[in-house]
Design a protein around this motif. Structure first.
Motif, PDB file in Angstrom:
ATOM      1  N   TYR A 124       0.777  -1.360   0.034  1.00  0.00           N
ATOM      2  CA  TYR A 124      -0.048   0.036  -0.003  1.00  0.00           C
ATOM      3  C   TYR A 124       0.934   1.299   0.045  1.00  0.00           C
ATOM      4  O   TYR A 124       1.832   1.447   0.795  1.00  0.00           O
ATOM      5  N   ALA A 125       0.623   2.000  -1.053  1.00  0.00           N
ATOM      6  CA  ALA A 125       1.645   3.205  -0.991  1.00  0.00           C
ATOM      7  C   ALA A 125       1.557   4.247  -0.196  1.00  0.00           C
ATOM      8  O   ALA A 125       2.401   4.684   0.477  1.00  0.00           O
ATOM      9  N   THR A 126       0.264   4.569   0.135  1.00  0.00           N
ATOM     10  CA  THR A 126      -0.077   5.499   1.174  1.00  0.00           C
ATOM     11  C   THR A 126      -1.222   5.058   2.155  1.00  0.00           C
ATOM     12  O   THR A 126      -1.806   4.152   2.039  1.00  0.00           O
ATOM     13  N   LEU A 127      -1.222   6.116   3.142  1.00  0.00           N
ATOM     14  CA  LEU A 127      -2.310   5.868   4.256  1.00  0.00           C
ATOM     15  C   LEU A 127      -3.765   5.966   3.585  1.00  0.00           C
ATOM     16  O   LEU A 127      -4.605   5.129   3.949  1.00  0.00           O
ATOM     17  N   ASP A 128      -4.006   6.607   2.557  1.00  0.00           N
ATOM     18  CA  ASP A 128      -5.269   6.640   1.859  1.00  0.00           C
ATOM     19  C   ASP A 128      -5.558   5.364   1.294  1.00  0.00           C
ATOM     20  O   ASP A 128      -6.602   4.782   1.196  1.00  0.00           O
ATOM     21  N   ASP A 129      -4.435   4.514   0.769  1.00  0.00           N
ATOM     22  CA  ASP A 129      -4.522   3.485   0.210  1.00  0.00           C
ATOM     23  C   ASP A 129      -4.742   2.488   1.185  1.00  0.00           C
ATOM     24  O   ASP A 129      -5.866   1.434   1.103  1.00  0.00           O
ATOM     25  N   VAL A 130      -4.161   2.303   2.346  1.00  0.00           N
ATOM     26  CA  VAL A 130      -4.621   1.524   3.550  1.00  0.00           C
ATOM     27  C   VAL A 130      -5.738   1.714   3.795  1.00  0.00           C
ATOM     28  O   VAL A 130      -6.766   0.476   4.120  1.00  0.00           O
ATOM     29  N   ALA A 131      -6.312   2.948   3.861  1.00  0.00           N
ATOM     30  CA  ALA A 131      -7.768   3.188   4.488  1.00  0.00           C
ATOM     31  C   ALA A 131      -8.952   2.501   3.590  1.00  0.00           C
ATOM     32  O   ALA A 131      -9.909   2.292   4.143  1.00  0.00           O
ATOM     33  N   VAL A 132      -8.749   2.479   2.163  1.00  0.00           N
ATOM     34  CA  VAL A 132      -9.470   1.562   1.532  1.00  0.00           C
ATOM     35  C   VAL A 132      -9.602   0.106   1.803  1.00  0.00           C
ATOM     36  O   VAL A 132     -10.843  -0.200   1.855  1.00  0.00           O
ATOM     37  N   TYR A 133      -8.649  -0.399   2.412  1.00  0.00           N
ATOM     38  CA  TYR A 133      -8.651  -1.785   2.848  1.00  0.00           C
ATOM     39  C   TYR A 133      -9.382  -1.716   4.000  1.00  0.00           C
ATOM     40  O   TYR A 133     -10.044  -2.575   4.486  1.00  0.00           O
ATOM     41  N   THR A 134      -8.902  -1.005   4.992  1.00  0.00           N
ATOM     42  CA  THR A 134      -9.351  -1.129   6.347  1.00  0.00           C
ATOM     43  C   THR A 134     -10.597  -0.868   6.649  1.00  0.00           C
ATOM     44  O   THR A 134     -11.571  -1.126   7.485  1.00  0.00           O
ATOM     45  N   HIS A 135     -11.465   0.087   5.504  1.00  0.00           N
ATOM     46  CA  HIS A 135     -12.600   0.408   5.498  1.00  0.00           C
ATOM     47  C   HIS A 135     -13.639  -0.989   5.651  1.00  0.00           C
ATOM     48  O   HIS A 135     -14.471  -1.150   6.586  1.00  0.00           O
ATOM     49  N   GLY A 136     -13.189  -1.415   4.573  1.00  0.00           N
ATOM     50  CA  GLY A 136     -14.076  -2.839   4.556  1.00  0.00           C
ATOM     51  C   GLY A 136     -13.554  -4.077   5.526  1.00  0.00           C
ATOM     52  O   GLY A 136     -14.334  -5.058   5.881  1.00  0.00           O
ATOM     53  N   SER A 137     -12.302  -4.224   5.703  1.00  0.00           N
ATOM     54  CA  SER A 137     -11.845  -5.142   6.636  1.00  0.00           C
ATOM     55  C   SER A 137     -12.126  -4.936   8.169  1.00  0.00           C
ATOM     56  O   SER A 137     -12.295  -5.918   8.982  1.00  0.00           O
ATOM     57  N   ALA A 138     -12.278  -3.743   8.644  1.00  0.00           N
ATOM     58  CA  ALA A 138     -12.687  -3.306  10.006  1.00  0.00           C
ATOM     59  C   ALA A 138     -13.528  -2.356  10.248  1.00  0.00           C
ATOM     60  O   ALA A 138     -14.355  -2.485  11.192  1.00  0.00           O
ATOM     61  N   GLY A 139     -13.563  -1.288   9.353  1.00  0.00           N
ATOM     62  CA  GLY A 139     -14.648  -0.046   9.638  1.00  0.00           C
ATOM     63  C   GLY A 139     -16.047  -0.680   9.694  1.00  0.00           C
ATOM     64  O   GLY A 139     -16.742  -0.261  10.431  1.00  0.00           O
ATOM     65  N   VAL A 140     -16.309  -1.518   8.641  1.00  0.00           N
ATOM     66  CA  VAL A 140     -17.606  -1.968   8.380  1.00  0.00           C
ATOM     67  C   VAL A 140     -18.124  -2.994   9.838  1.00  0.00           C
ATOM     68  O   VAL A 140     -19.109  -2.906  10.117  1.00  0.00           O
ATOM     69  N   ILE A 141     -16.906  -3.651  10.212  1.00  0.00           N
ATOM     70  CA  ILE A 141     -17.383  -4.414  11.466  1.00  0.00           C
ATOM     71  C   ILE A 141     -17.717  -3.553  12.633  1.00  0.00           C
ATOM     72  O   ILE A 141     -18.599  -3.805  13.398  1.00  0.00           O
ATOM     73  N   GLY A 142     -17.245  -2.345  12.728  1.00  0.00           N
ATOM     74  CA  GLY A 142     -17.607  -1.392  13.751  1.00  0.00           C
ATOM     75  C   GLY A 142     -18.991  -1.029  13.582  1.00  0.00           C
ATOM     76  O   GLY A 142     -19.884  -0.925  14.517  1.00  0.00           O
TER      77      GLY A 142
END
Length: 308
Positions: A124-142
């Motif tokens: 993942y090049a940037t934090l924004d790129d990581v955020a795309v992944y973490t939205h689906g992998s963890a944010g939606v769990i919240g």
């Protein structure tokens, strides 16, 4: 299983029991925090955890066709949500949870999209790129958890905080599991933040091979630990927006997961030498005050304290 979970249905009872076992086996800190919830709410949390864990296992310990296995899981999920019978061991419980708490099925679509990223994306090049992944992998769990936990006001007000806390948990996992993820060919830490300290994938791999974590890597990890602590602080105000009987559970989960960052710092930010874990004594020290707050909240609200 509490009557609210239709314990008289053997298939459903068996599915919820399987979910509980998965949560207890794989998510020790998470399971401990879940014990602070009223008994009637715990099975739904176990169901969400078990589904997420099984999907994660498909991509982390892939067989000959992980994409096909993930696709099959998605088809089984759609069937279960449509009320169709499924032989899957946990999906009857998950589908019951979705119906009972009116969860948005689109959240599961987002989750599985991030799981598919693990099959093709290795950096993942940037934090924004990581955020795309973490939205689906963890944010939606919240966001899935919110209807189960309950809120004292409009759910939409608590949603950004719930999503943020899920992402803080995920960012903690990324830091704890750097060595394991490297072994799977993945680096979840943003490349631009690592580069600011002169660190890249090859430098991390060299440290793993030699067993020597250099100062640049430690400084990069320290920076990302500080960033992750900021995520916890940003999410903290959302705890007061939850149902009072749920607050001790979330407070405890946040402190237990935040404790992983403390263990990383105590190891001088050497995340490559071993997996940082919160010692059992400290987990207990965090959980006991949470249990006291939980009991007090139940007394105030007359929430039943016992159940299966």
């Amino acid at each position: 299983m509490a009557r609210a979970m239709r314990a008289h249905e053997p298939t459903l009872r068996t599915a919820y029991a399987a979910c509980r076992r998965i949560n207890a086996h794989y998510g020790r800190s998470y399971f401990l925090a879940t014990r602070l919830l009223p008994a009637r709410r715990r099975p739904a949390v176990h169901a969400l955890y078990a589904f997420a864990r099984l999907a994660d296992e498909i991509v982390d310990a892939p067989g000959p066709d992980p994409s096909g296995a993930l696709g099959e899981l998605e088809i089984c999920l759609k069937d279960a949500l449509a009320g169709e019978p499924t032989p899957h061991p946990v999906l009857p419980a998950l589908a019951d949870t979705v119906r009972r708490y009116d969860l948005d099925p689109g959240l599961f679509t987002d989750f599985l999209a991030s799981m598919r990223m693990d099959l093709t994306v290795t950096d993942y090049a940037t934090l924004d790129d990581v955020a795309v992944y973490t939205h689906g992998s963890a944010g939606v769990i919240g966001l899935m958890m919110l209807p189960i936990l309950g809120t004292v006001g409009p759910r939409a007000e608590a949603a950004p905080y719930a999503r943020g806390l899920g992402e803080a948990f995920q960012a903690t996992n990324f830091l704890r599991d750097v060595a394991e993820d490297l072994a799977r060919g993945r680096v979840y830490l943003p490349a631009d933040h690592l580069a600011a300290f002169g660190v890249d994938r090859e430098r991390l791999l060299h440290a793993v091979r030699t067993g020597r974590t250099d100062r640049a890597i430690r400084r990069a990890i320290a920076h990302l630990v500080a960033h992750t602590r900021a995520l916890y602080r940003a999410a903290e105000p959302g705890i007061d927006l939850l149902d009072p009987v749920a607050r001790p559970c979330v407070e405890t989960a946040s402190r237990l997961y935040g404790g992983i960052l403390d263990e990383i710092a105590a190891a001088d930010y050497d995340v490559l030498a071993g997996r940082a874990v919160v010692p059992p004594a400290r987990r207990l020290a965090v959980a006991l005050p949470g249990a006291a707050r939980c009991l007090a909240a139940r007394v105030r609200t007359r929430e039943p304290a016992r159940g299966a």
